[in-house]
Design a protein around this motif. Structure first.
Motif, PDB file in Angstrom:
ATOM      1  N   ARG A 232       0.882  -1.190   0.000  1.00  0.00           N
ATOM      2  CA  ARG A 232       0.000   0.000   0.000  1.00  0.00           C
ATOM      3  C   ARG A 232       0.907   1.223   0.000  1.00  0.00           C
ATOM      4  NH1 ARG A 232       0.140   4.214   2.392  1.00  0.00           N
ATOM      5  NH2 ARG A 232      -0.602   3.957   4.508  1.00  0.00           N
ATOM      6  N   ASN A 326      -3.456  -2.899   5.156  1.00  0.00           N
ATOM      7  CA  ASN A 326      -3.993  -2.981   6.521  1.00  0.00           C
ATOM      8  C   ASN A 326      -4.220  -4.413   7.002  1.00  0.00           C
ATOM      9  OD1 ASN A 326      -6.608  -3.638   5.538  1.00  0.00           O
ATOM     10  ND2 ASN A 326      -7.090  -1.455   5.302  1.00  0.00           N
ATOM     11  N   THR A 350       0.716   8.982  11.980  1.00  0.00           N
ATOM     12  CA  THR A 350      -0.361   9.788  11.390  1.00  0.00           C
ATOM     13  C   THR A 350      -1.332  10.242  12.475  1.00  0.00           C
ATOM     14  OG1 THR A 350      -0.130   8.330   9.508  1.00  0.00           O
ATOM     15  CG2 THR A 350      -1.981   9.836   9.461  1.00  0.00           C
ATOM     16  N   ALA A 379     -11.535   3.968   6.577  1.00  0.00           N
ATOM     17  CA  ALA A 379     -11.470   3.345   7.906  1.00  0.00           C
ATOM     18  C   ALA A 379     -10.383   2.271   7.934  1.00  0.00           C
ATOM     19  CB  ALA A 379     -12.826   2.740   8.254  1.00  0.00           C
ATOM     20  N   GLU A 381      -5.809   1.972   8.136  1.00  0.00           N
ATOM     21  CA  GLU A 381      -4.736   2.246   9.100  1.00  0.00           C
ATOM     22  C   GLU A 381      -4.784   3.684   9.598  1.00  0.00           C
ATOM     23  OE1 GLU A 381      -0.853   0.728   7.492  1.00  0.00           O
ATOM     24  OE2 GLU A 381      -2.216  -0.009   5.960  1.00  0.00           O
ATOM     25  N   ALA A 382      -4.754   4.625   8.641  1.00  0.00           N
ATOM     26  CA  ALA A 382      -4.712   6.023   9.040  1.00  0.00           C
ATOM     27  C   ALA A 382      -6.004   6.401   9.764  1.00  0.00           C
ATOM     28  CB  ALA A 382      -4.489   6.899   7.813  1.00  0.00           C
ATOM     29  N   SER A 414     -15.564   1.918   2.159  1.00  0.00           N
ATOM     30  CA  SER A 414     -16.041   1.832   0.773  1.00  0.00           C
ATOM     31  C   SER A 414     -17.482   1.336   0.702  1.00  0.00           C
ATOM     32  CB  SER A 414     -15.124   0.928  -0.048  1.00  0.00           C
ATOM     33  OG  SER A 414     -15.197  -0.395   0.424  1.00  0.00           O
ATOM     34  N   LYS A 430     -12.096  -2.244  12.616  1.00  0.00           N
ATOM     35  CA  LYS A 430     -13.255  -1.365  12.404  1.00  0.00           C
ATOM     36  C   LYS A 430     -14.331  -1.576  13.466  1.00  0.00           C
ATOM     37  CE  LYS A 430     -12.847  -1.217   7.346  1.00  0.00           C
ATOM     38  NZ  LYS A 430     -13.433  -1.703   6.098  1.00  0.00           N
ATOM     39  N   ALA A 530      -0.640  18.172   6.787  1.00  0.00           N
ATOM     40  CA  ALA A 530      -0.878  17.196   7.863  1.00  0.00           C
ATOM     41  C   ALA A 530      -0.221  15.890   7.456  1.00  0.00           C
ATOM     42  CB  ALA A 530      -2.370  17.006   8.069  1.00  0.00           C
ATOM     43  N   ASN A 532       2.688  12.756   8.540  1.00  0.00           N
ATOM     44  CA  ASN A 532       3.443  12.157   9.652  1.00  0.00           C
ATOM     45  C   ASN A 532       4.930  12.517   9.642  1.00  0.00           C
ATOM     46  OD1 ASN A 532       4.199  10.348   7.579  1.00  0.00           O
ATOM     47  ND2 ASN A 532       2.641   8.864   8.198  1.00  0.00           N
TER      48      ASN A 532
HETATM   49  N1  LIG Z   1      -0.978  12.427   5.575  1.00  0.00           N
HETATM   50  C1  LIG Z   1      -0.351  11.413   6.154  1.00  0.00           C
HETATM   51  O1  LIG Z   1       0.552  11.589   6.960  1.00  0.00           O
HETATM   52  C2  LIG Z   1      -0.779  10.037   5.818  1.00  0.00           C
HETATM   53  C3  LIG Z   1      -1.602   9.787   4.769  1.00  0.00           C
HETATM   54  N2  LIG Z   1      -1.976   8.519   4.489  1.00  0.00           N
HETATM   55  C4  LIG Z   1      -2.797   8.318   3.322  1.00  0.00           C
HETATM   56  O2  LIG Z   1      -4.066   7.824   3.690  1.00  0.00           O
HETATM   57  C5  LIG Z   1      -4.562   6.998   2.660  1.00  0.00           C
HETATM   58  C6  LIG Z   1      -5.102   5.727   3.276  1.00  0.00           C
HETATM   59  O3  LIG Z   1      -4.081   5.029   3.897  1.00  0.00           O
HETATM   60  P1  LIG Z   1      -4.419   3.780   4.844  1.00  0.00           P
HETATM   61  O4  LIG Z   1      -5.380   4.164   5.891  1.00  0.00           O
HETATM   62  O5  LIG Z   1      -3.163   3.190   5.261  1.00  0.00           O
HETATM   63  O6  LIG Z   1      -5.130   2.824   3.778  1.00  0.00           O
HETATM   64  P2  LIG Z   1      -6.077   1.615   4.066  1.00  0.00           P
HETATM   65  O7  LIG Z   1      -6.091   0.827   2.826  1.00  0.00           O
HETATM   66  O8  LIG Z   1      -5.743   0.971   5.344  1.00  0.00           O
HETATM   67  O9  LIG Z   1      -7.524   2.301   4.248  1.00  0.00           O
HETATM   68  C7  LIG Z   1      -8.232   2.897   3.221  1.00  0.00           C
HETATM   69  C8  LIG Z   1      -9.667   3.040   3.658  1.00  0.00           C
HETATM   70  O10 LIG Z   1     -10.335   3.824   2.715  1.00  0.00           O
HETATM   71  C9  LIG Z   1     -11.552   3.170   2.364  1.00  0.00           C
HETATM   72  N3  LIG Z   1     -11.935   3.529   1.015  1.00  0.00           N
HETATM   73  C10 LIG Z   1     -11.336   3.205  -0.132  1.00  0.00           C
HETATM   74  N4  LIG Z   1     -12.021   3.732  -1.175  1.00  0.00           N
HETATM   75  C11 LIG Z   1     -13.060   4.376  -0.646  1.00  0.00           C
HETATM   76  C12 LIG Z   1     -14.123   5.116  -1.199  1.00  0.00           C
HETATM   77  N5  LIG Z   1     -14.239   5.304  -2.515  1.00  0.00           N
HETATM   78  N6  LIG Z   1     -15.027   5.640  -0.373  1.00  0.00           N
HETATM   79  C13 LIG Z   1     -14.918   5.460   0.946  1.00  0.00           C
HETATM   80  N7  LIG Z   1     -13.925   4.788   1.536  1.00  0.00           N
HETATM   81  C14 LIG Z   1     -13.019   4.254   0.730  1.00  0.00           C
HETATM   82  C15 LIG Z   1     -11.252   1.699   2.501  1.00  0.00           C
HETATM   83  O11 LIG Z   1     -12.476   1.026   2.623  1.00  0.00           O
HETATM   84  P3  LIG Z   1     -12.599  -0.568   2.756  1.00  0.00           P
HETATM   85  O12 LIG Z   1     -12.047  -0.881   4.111  1.00  0.00           O
HETATM   86  O13 LIG Z   1     -14.046  -0.819   2.646  1.00  0.00           O
HETATM   87  O14 LIG Z   1     -11.788  -1.148   1.653  1.00  0.00           O
HETATM   88  C16 LIG Z   1     -10.423   1.723   3.760  1.00  0.00           C
HETATM   89  O15 LIG Z   1     -11.234   1.727   4.896  1.00  0.00           O
HETATM   90  C17 LIG Z   1      -3.425   6.807   1.659  1.00  0.00           C
HETATM   91  O16 LIG Z   1      -3.643   7.627   0.558  1.00  0.00           O
HETATM   92  C18 LIG Z   1      -2.218   7.282   2.382  1.00  0.00           C
HETATM   93  O17 LIG Z   1      -1.290   7.899   1.525  1.00  0.00           O
HETATM   94  C19 LIG Z   1      -1.583   7.448   5.240  1.00  0.00           C
HETATM   95  C20 LIG Z   1      -0.744   7.651   6.295  1.00  0.00           C
HETATM   96  C21 LIG Z   1      -0.234   8.956   6.624  1.00  0.00           C
END
Ligand SMILES: NC(=O)C1=CN([C@@H]2O[C@H](COP(=O)(O)OP(=O)(O)OC[C@H]3O[C@@H](n4cnc5c(N)ncnc54)[C@H](OP(=O)(O)O)[C@@H]3O)[C@@H](O)[C@H]2O)C=CC1
Ligand SMILES: CC(=O)C(=O)O
Ligand SMILES: [Mg+2]
Length: 631
Positions: A232, A326, A350, A379, A381-382, A414, A430, A530, A532
């Protein structure tokens, strides 16, 4: 003229740390018995279980014929007469096998080829500032960010000190190059821009010999490992072992922003294959051409890696998990938190940076955390990591049980809003967020129903904070807090311009990747970042300098508090909820001091007695890339 016959004084790689610093390569009292004007080329010894001498590396490890040198192992024995049996040869019996070794002077051509010591045209004069100026001039001429990235990587491989000096002196300009967003593009194109390995790849093929692989790495005193399996990478998905750009970039920030010396940093990519069809079919793909290993095969490889890390570098090496998917990230963190010094940047780092931004933002919007309602898009990791730390802090502030605090926080994934009727099918991380509520499918409906004061994007999907969503936020909040955390820029839930325009300039906005300032109705808004990157370098420094053996949530809270305290009235007036990156080294020292203080308070620190002034101590530990004089 440049001198080509400089020899190198035998000292630790940073060459700056005092013997009492945790960053020093070895204790002064255990200096090896080789002449001090020489550096030892590729020698290091350990004993195996039978007492045989194991040489950790030999001359063939030396990269490209350069005198890439290895400090003598600080664990070398001292014979009663005071002579150091540095390589275990004296203690070996006649039957035992020893590897012959020799010493060499790093000088001339080989010195120029060693990125740790090369000074380019600055051998005869102190010309570092001029070199930085000239390089910035060259880099600014590149129009394409990826070209700038490649120029920076090239510099890092040619002249490490200059690379860090340039990055530190121009942090706001260069961060988007060596880090998000450009690092994302670099990872996507890693196969074609790859020239030399910048970190350690450990693939399924190394199963059974990971310890030996680690021992092949030329640096021995590793203090931080950033490891990914590439599944990821930012919001770009599975990039397989092309994800190496992330550990390399994160560790560059550990050094530039947090002052951890470069030789103590080890980037690792675990290659278990990739499920990315494009990569599997790409003739230039550099990794294993197979679908990802899962289940027991994956767990065994990771376990061997984690065990080998401890065996090779000891208890106090910090392992930062980065950009794992995740379905592995939470389990790895839970499993190894009990036995190793581990930190998941995406979950924990984060969380800390977002909490800091929220604490700062409350000074503008008013109220306490408990007075607010939070809605996340995403929902994983972040999202759940941030949610949990907010709930923890809320619970500490109000004495309400953390389960109660969680009820003020809602998450959408999602499939829609996470509610109790979905509980059975939810991933374990979750479940705590499955509150009683009717199912809701869309973010807009969730926003209109829950009426959050804070909207946080952690979905990895760009442009999901639509005009309707932002307008809805602005319709019931005087100052809606909107954080679009997904990286890189293409995945940001909305742009800064959209957030300010659609909220008529009322949003308090920050994003994971940087956006330029926005003019709206005659006022300039400066969006904060914002990310990390504000937390992990200082956090890691605090952990290392205190000799902490475990990471505790209270240390994350301490880091958040330290960061929030750095935001000034002047920053708020520009719309910022984070301090500018230009002061990041001072900020990192403050974060390190607070984290270390918490580690001492919790009894997790092993560097005793605690330094009196932790901020000063943190500053004194920080690597600085100034050129040294060679004999
Ligand atoms: N600014 C910062 O410091 C940081 C930013 N990030 C960014 O955060 C983002 C997510 O990272 P992370 O949490 O690790 O990823 P994950 O894959 O753990 O989580 C992504 C989540 O987003 C949901 N999702 C995906 N598509 C959609 C959609 N169309 N509508 C609603 N929900 C959706 C997924 O749903 P489902 O569970 O149903 O698949 C899942 O719950 C990345 O882009 C990453 O770059 C991450 C860490 C630090
Ligand atoms: C910033 C970061 O760690 C991420 O986007 O994954
Ligand atoms: Mg990450």
């Amino acid at each position: 003229m440049m001198s080509l016959n400089s020899s190198i004084f035998l000292q630790n790689k940073a060459g700056i740390s005092s013997s009492s610093s945790p960053f020093s390569g070895r204790q002064r009292g255990s200096a090896p018995s080789v002449p001090s004007s020489l550096r030892v080329v590729a020698v290091n010894s350990n004993r195996d279980r039978n007492g045989s001498v194991l040489m950790e590396s030999t001359l063939k490890d030396v990269k490209d014929g350069a005198a890439s040198v290895i400090d003598v192992d600080s664990k070398s024995t001292v014979a009663p007469g005071g002579a150091h049996d540095v390589y275990g040869e004296d203690a070996a019996t006649e039957e035992q096998v020893v590897t012959p070794w020799f010493v060499s002077v790093a000088s001339g051509y080989s010195l120029l080829r060693d990125p740790h010591h090369n000074k380019g045209l600055a051998f005869s004069e102190k010309r570092e500032d001029v070199q930085v100026k000239k390089l910035m001039h060259i880099i600014r001429q590149y129009q394409v960010p990826l070209q700038k990235y490649m120029a920076m990587m090239d510099l890092q491989e040619r002249n490490e000190k200059l690379f860090y000096k340039l990055l530190i002196d121009n942090v706001e300009e260069m961060l988007p190059i060596v880090y998000t967003p450009t690092v994302g593009e670099a990872c996507q194109k890693y196969g074609s821009i790859f020239s030399r390995p910048q970190g350690l790849y450990i693939s399924l093929k190394e199963k059974g010999s990971i310890h030996e692989v680690l021992r092949n790495w030329p640096e021995k005193n590793i203090q931080v490992i950033v490891v990914t399996d590439g599944e990821r990478i930012l919001g770009l998905g599975d990039l397989g072992c092309q994800g190496m750009g992330i550990p390399v970039g994160k560790l560059a920030l550990y050094t530039a922003l947090g002052g951890v010396r470069p030789s103590a940093c080890l980037p690792v990519t675990i290659d278990v294959g990739t499920n990315n069809e494009n990569l599997l079919n790409d003739e230039f793909y550099i990794g294993l051409r197979q679908r990802r290993a899962t289940g027991q095969e994956y767990a065994e490889l990771m376990h061997e890696f984690m065990s080998a890390v401890k065996q090779t570098y000891g208890e106090k090496v910090l392992v930062q998990f980065e950009d794992f998917a995740n379905h592995n990230a939470f389990d790895l963190l839970a499993k190894y938190s009990a036995t190793h010094l581990v930190f998941n940047d995406d979950i924990q780092g984060t969380a800390s940076v977002v909490l800091a931004g929220l604490v700062a933002a409350l000074k503008v919007v008013g109220g306490t955390l408990a007075d607010h309602r939070f809605l996340f898009l995403g929902a994983g990791e972040a999202g759940t990591g941030i949610a949990e730390l907010i709930a923890l802090e809320m619970s500490k502030q109000t004495n309400m049980p953390v389960e109660e605090a969680r009820k003020k926080i809602w998450l959408v994934d999602s499939k829609g809003l996470i509610v109790s009727s979905r509980r059975e099918s939810l991933q374990h991380f979750k479940k705590p967020w499955a509150h009683e509520h009717e199912p809701i499918k869309t973010l807009l409906d969730a926003v209109n129903d829950i009426k959050p004061t804070v909207l946080i994007g952690t979905s990895g999907v760009g442009r999901t904070f639509t005009k309707e969503v932002v307008e809805a936020m602005a319709s019931f909040n005087e100052k809606p807090i909107i954080l679009s955390l997904s990286n890189p820029t293409s995945q940001s839930e909305c742009t800064a311009e959209e957030a300010y325009t659609w909220s008529q300039g009322r949003a308090i906005f920050a994003s994971g990747s940087p956006f330029a300032p926005v003019e709206y109705e005659g006022k300039t808004f400066v969006p904060g970042q914002a990310n990390n990157a504000y937390i992990f370098p200082g956090f890691g420094l605090g952990v290392i300098m205190s000799g902490a053996i475990r990471v505790h949530d209270d240390m994350l809270l301490a880091a958040a508090e330290a960061l929030a305290a750095q935001v000034t009235q002047e920053n708020f007036e520009k719309g910022l909820i984070y301090p500018p990156f230009k002061n990041i080294r001072q900020i990192s020292a403050d974060i390190a001091a607070k984290v270390a203080a918490k580690a001492y308070e919790l009894g997790l620190a092993t560097r005793l007695p605690p330094p009196k002034d932790l901020v000063k101590y943190a500053e004194s530990c920080m690597y600085s890339p100034a050129y040294r004089s060679y004999r």
